[in-house]
Design a protein around this motif. Structure first.
Motif, PDB file in Angstrom:
ATOM      1  N   ARG A   7     -25.937  38.713   5.768  1.00 40.28           N
ATOM      2  CA  ARG A   7     -26.816  39.439   4.849  1.00 40.28           C
ATOM      3  C   ARG A   7     -26.050  39.827   3.589  1.00 40.28           C
ATOM      4  O   ARG A   7     -24.820  39.912   3.587  1.00 40.28           O
ATOM      5  CB  ARG A   7     -27.392  40.672   5.513  1.00 40.28           C
ATOM      6  N   LEU A   8     -26.822  40.040   2.529  1.00 41.51           N
ATOM      7  CA  LEU A   8     -26.217  40.559   1.306  1.00 41.51           C
ATOM      8  C   LEU A   8     -25.577  41.912   1.610  1.00 41.51           C
ATOM      9  O   LEU A   8     -26.163  42.738   2.314  1.00 41.51           O
ATOM     10  CB  LEU A   8     -27.266  40.731   0.202  1.00 41.51           C
ATOM     11  N   ALA A   9     -24.383  42.088   1.119  1.00 33.96           N
ATOM     12  CA  ALA A   9     -23.686  43.358   1.332  1.00 33.96           C
ATOM     13  C   ALA A   9     -24.315  44.433   0.456  1.00 33.96           C
ATOM     14  O   ALA A   9     -24.794  44.162  -0.644  1.00 33.96           O
ATOM     15  CB  ALA A   9     -22.210  43.209   1.009  1.00 33.96           C
ATOM     16  N   ARG A  10     -24.295  45.646   0.977  1.00 33.88           N
ATOM     17  CA  ARG A  10     -24.800  46.809   0.253  1.00 33.88           C
ATOM     18  C   ARG A  10     -23.612  47.641  -0.221  1.00 33.88           C
ATOM     19  O   ARG A  10     -22.496  47.490   0.292  1.00 33.88           O
ATOM     20  CB  ARG A  10     -25.682  47.641   1.182  1.00 33.88           C
ATOM     21  N   PRO A  11     -23.816  48.552  -1.173  1.00 38.84           N
ATOM     22  CA  PRO A  11     -22.707  49.411  -1.614  1.00 38.84           C
ATOM     23  C   PRO A  11     -22.002  50.126  -0.454  1.00 38.84           C
ATOM     24  O   PRO A  11     -20.786  50.272  -0.468  1.00 38.84           O
ATOM     25  CB  PRO A  11     -23.375  50.404  -2.566  1.00 38.84           C
ATOM     26  N   ALA A  12     -22.747  50.517   0.564  1.00 40.34           N
ATOM     27  CA  ALA A  12     -22.143  51.209   1.708  1.00 40.34           C
ATOM     28  C   ALA A  12     -21.215  50.302   2.514  1.00 40.34           C
ATOM     29  O   ALA A  12     -20.413  50.791   3.312  1.00 40.34           O
ATOM     30  CB  ALA A  12     -23.239  51.764   2.612  1.00 40.34           C
ATOM     31  N   ASP A  13     -21.307  48.990   2.312  1.00 38.79           N
ATOM     32  CA  ASP A  13     -20.454  48.038   3.028  1.00 38.79           C
ATOM     33  C   ASP A  13     -19.080  47.866   2.382  1.00 38.79           C
ATOM     34  O   ASP A  13     -18.234  47.158   2.923  1.00 38.79           O
ATOM     35  CB  ASP A  13     -21.125  46.659   3.100  1.00 38.79           C
ATOM     36  N   ARG A  14     -18.859  48.494   1.240  1.00 40.17           N
ATOM     37  CA  ARG A  14     -17.602  48.278   0.525  1.00 40.17           C
ATOM     38  C   ARG A  14     -16.359  48.527   1.392  1.00 40.17           C
ATOM     39  O   ARG A  14     -15.460  47.680   1.409  1.00 40.17           O
ATOM     40  CB  ARG A  14     -17.535  49.108  -0.753  1.00 40.17           C
ATOM     41  N   PRO A  15     -16.264  49.633   2.128  1.00 39.59           N
ATOM     42  CA  PRO A  15     -15.060  49.828   2.948  1.00 39.59           C
ATOM     43  C   PRO A  15     -14.832  48.692   3.958  1.00 39.59           C
ATOM     44  O   PRO A  15     -13.700  48.261   4.172  1.00 39.59           O
ATOM     45  CB  PRO A  15     -15.312  51.160   3.657  1.00 39.59           C
ATOM     46  N   THR A  16     -15.902  48.207   4.553  1.00 41.90           N
ATOM     47  CA  THR A  16     -15.775  47.100   5.507  1.00 41.90           C
ATOM     48  C   THR A  16     -15.313  45.838   4.796  1.00 41.90           C
ATOM     49  O   THR A  16     -14.412  45.138   5.271  1.00 41.90           O
ATOM     50  CB  THR A  16     -17.125  46.860   6.215  1.00 41.90           C
ATOM     51  N   LEU A  17     -15.914  45.543   3.638  1.00 44.74           N
ATOM     52  CA  LEU A  17     -15.506  44.366   2.881  1.00 44.74           C
ATOM     53  C   LEU A  17     -14.058  44.480   2.405  1.00 44.74           C
ATOM     54  O   LEU A  17     -13.338  43.485   2.387  1.00 44.74           O
ATOM     55  CB  LEU A  17     -16.440  44.142   1.688  1.00 44.74           C
ATOM     56  N   GLU A  18     -13.620  45.678   2.050  1.00 41.13           N
ATOM     57  CA  GLU A  18     -12.227  45.859   1.637  1.00 41.13           C
ATOM     58  C   GLU A  18     -11.269  45.526   2.779  1.00 41.13           C
ATOM     59  O   GLU A  18     -10.230  44.893   2.567  1.00 41.13           O
ATOM     60  CB  GLU A  18     -11.990  47.289   1.146  1.00 41.13           C
ATOM     61  N   ARG A  19     -11.608  45.932   3.993  1.00 38.88           N
ATOM     62  CA  ARG A  19     -10.749  45.633   5.138  1.00 38.88           C
ATOM     63  C   ARG A  19     -10.746  44.133   5.444  1.00 38.88           C
ATOM     64  O   ARG A  19      -9.698  43.542   5.720  1.00 38.88           O
ATOM     65  CB  ARG A  19     -11.196  46.446   6.350  1.00 38.88           C
ATOM     66  N   LEU A  20     -11.933  43.515   5.416  1.00 40.23           N
ATOM     67  CA  LEU A  20     -12.006  42.068   5.619  1.00 40.23           C
ATOM     68  C   LEU A  20     -11.242  41.331   4.521  1.00 40.23           C
ATOM     69  O   LEU A  20     -10.582  40.322   4.783  1.00 40.23           O
ATOM     70  CB  LEU A  20     -13.465  41.604   5.670  1.00 40.23           C
ATOM     71  N   TRP A  21     -11.321  41.841   3.287  1.00 35.14           N
ATOM     72  CA  TRP A  21     -10.617  41.240   2.154  1.00 35.14           C
ATOM     73  C   TRP A  21      -9.104  41.230   2.409  1.00 35.14           C
ATOM     74  O   TRP A  21      -8.430  40.228   2.145  1.00 35.14           O
ATOM     75  CB  TRP A  21     -10.944  41.989   0.865  1.00 35.14           C
ATOM     76  N   LEU A  22      -8.572  42.334   2.918  1.00 37.89           N
ATOM     77  CA  LEU A  22      -7.129  42.387   3.218  1.00 37.89           C
ATOM     78  C   LEU A  22      -6.746  41.332   4.251  1.00 37.89           C
ATOM     79  O   LEU A  22      -5.710  40.674   4.116  1.00 37.89           O
ATOM     80  CB  LEU A  22      -6.729  43.776   3.710  1.00 37.89           C
ATOM     81  N   MET A  23      -7.581  41.165   5.281  1.00 36.40           N
ATOM     82  CA  MET A  23      -7.295  40.134   6.285  1.00 36.40           C
ATOM     83  C   MET A  23      -7.355  38.735   5.670  1.00 36.40           C
ATOM     84  O   MET A  23      -6.511  37.883   5.945  1.00 36.40           O
ATOM     85  CB  MET A  23      -8.278  40.253   7.449  1.00 36.40           C
ATOM     86  N   PHE A  24      -8.361  38.504   4.824  1.00 34.59           N
ATOM     87  CA  PHE A  24      -8.510  37.219   4.153  1.00 34.59           C
ATOM     88  C   PHE A  24      -7.294  36.924   3.283  1.00 34.59           C
ATOM     89  O   PHE A  24      -6.690  35.855   3.373  1.00 34.59           O
ATOM     90  CB  PHE A  24      -9.796  37.235   3.315  1.00 34.59           C
ATOM     91  N   ARG A  25      -6.912  37.877   2.449  1.00 33.19           N
ATOM     92  CA  ARG A  25      -5.766  37.665   1.547  1.00 33.19           C
ATOM     93  C   ARG A  25      -4.473  37.500   2.346  1.00 33.19           C
ATOM     94  O   ARG A  25      -3.600  36.741   1.952  1.00 33.19           O
ATOM     95  CB  ARG A  25      -5.650  38.800   0.535  1.00 33.19           C
ATOM     96  N   HIS A  26      -4.351  38.206   3.460  1.00 30.54           N
ATOM     97  CA  HIS A  26      -3.179  38.017   4.324  1.00 30.54           C
ATOM     98  C   HIS A  26      -3.136  36.578   4.834  1.00 30.54           C
ATOM     99  O   HIS A  26      -2.102  35.915   4.764  1.00 30.54           O
ATOM    100  CB  HIS A  26      -3.223  39.004   5.496  1.00 30.54           C
ATOM    101  N   ASP A  27      -4.259  36.075   5.348  1.00 26.74           N
ATOM    102  CA  ASP A  27      -4.305  34.681   5.807  1.00 26.74           C
ATOM    103  C   ASP A  27      -3.947  33.722   4.674  1.00 26.74           C
ATOM    104  O   ASP A  27      -3.187  32.776   4.866  1.00 26.74           O
ATOM    105  CB  ASP A  27      -5.695  34.332   6.334  1.00 26.74           C
ATOM    106  N   MET A  28      -4.500  33.965   3.488  1.00 29.46           N
ATOM    107  CA  MET A  28      -4.273  33.066   2.354  1.00 29.46           C
ATOM    108  C   MET A  28      -2.842  33.129   1.828  1.00 29.46           C
ATOM    109  O   MET A  28      -2.365  32.169   1.220  1.00 29.46           O
ATOM    110  CB  MET A  28      -5.263  33.378   1.225  1.00 29.46           C
ATOM    111  N   SER A  29      -2.142  34.230   2.079  1.00 32.59           N
ATOM    112  CA  SER A  29      -0.771  34.344   1.582  1.00 32.59           C
ATOM    113  C   SER A  29       0.135  33.274   2.182  1.00 32.59           C
ATOM    114  O   SER A  29       1.140  32.895   1.575  1.00 32.59           O
ATOM    115  CB  SER A  29      -0.211  35.752   1.837  1.00 32.59           C
TER     116      SER A  29
END
Length: 178
Positions: A7-29
């Protein structure tokens, strides 16, 4: 297949997306050689754009109550959409969640698409070629392009294909068979 929701993320999803983003960037590193900043985070311009720019669309992927991935689309107002970032947590990989999520995200924005990945990331190579074939049959192309601002980095692989418009009633619903 597990119960999956895209689903489209909502503003309230930002903390969750930030945590997923860290995992993604870690994998990509492992492929980019980019280290975290002194505070342990990675650059997040794409995350910020996905959440604030009207030409972008951020998606959250869940399995039951668990966040398992993200997808950021850019170019919504351009002739070609780009899957700017795509990530599924390791524990949810190889269960069909990634392919299902990509299908749903792309079906929501039919037309021309491009996806970039690193050739050294063999899992991504297999996955994106499978996605392109699944969606476009043999009507897809792959090319190498330099990484902007990174002359030291190997070129990215880019896959391009068309996503046909699908009647809304044909889109998969959470919990439905893929």
């Amino acid at each position: 297949m597990p119960d999956v929701s895209v689903r489209l993320a909502r503003p309230a999803d930002r903390p969750t997306l930030e945590r997923l983003w860290l995992m993604f960037r870690h994998d990509m590193s492992a492929y980019s050689g980019v280290l975290p900043r002194p505070d342990g985070t990675f650059r997040s311009e794409r995350l910020d754009s996905a959440l604030t720019d009207p030409g972008w669309a951020p998606y959250l992927v869940t399995s039951g109550e668990h966040p398992v991935g993200l997808a950021f689309v850019r170019g919504l107002t351009s002739p070609t959409r780009v899957l700017s970032s795509f990530f599924v947590v390791r524990a949810a990989r190889r269960a069909g969640i990634g392919l299902r999520a990509v299908r749903e995200v792309m079906a929501a924005h039919p037309g021309s698409w491009e996806v970039a990945f690193q050739e050294d990331n063999t899992g991504a190579v297999r996955f994106w070629r499978r996605v392109a074939t699944d969606i476009a049959g043999e009507a897809w192309t792959e090319e190498r392009r330099p990484v902007p601002g990174r002359p030291d980095a190997p070129p990215d692989a880019w896959i391009s294909f068309e996503v046909p418009a699908v009647p809304r009633s044909s889109l998969h619903r959470p919990g439905s068979a893929a």
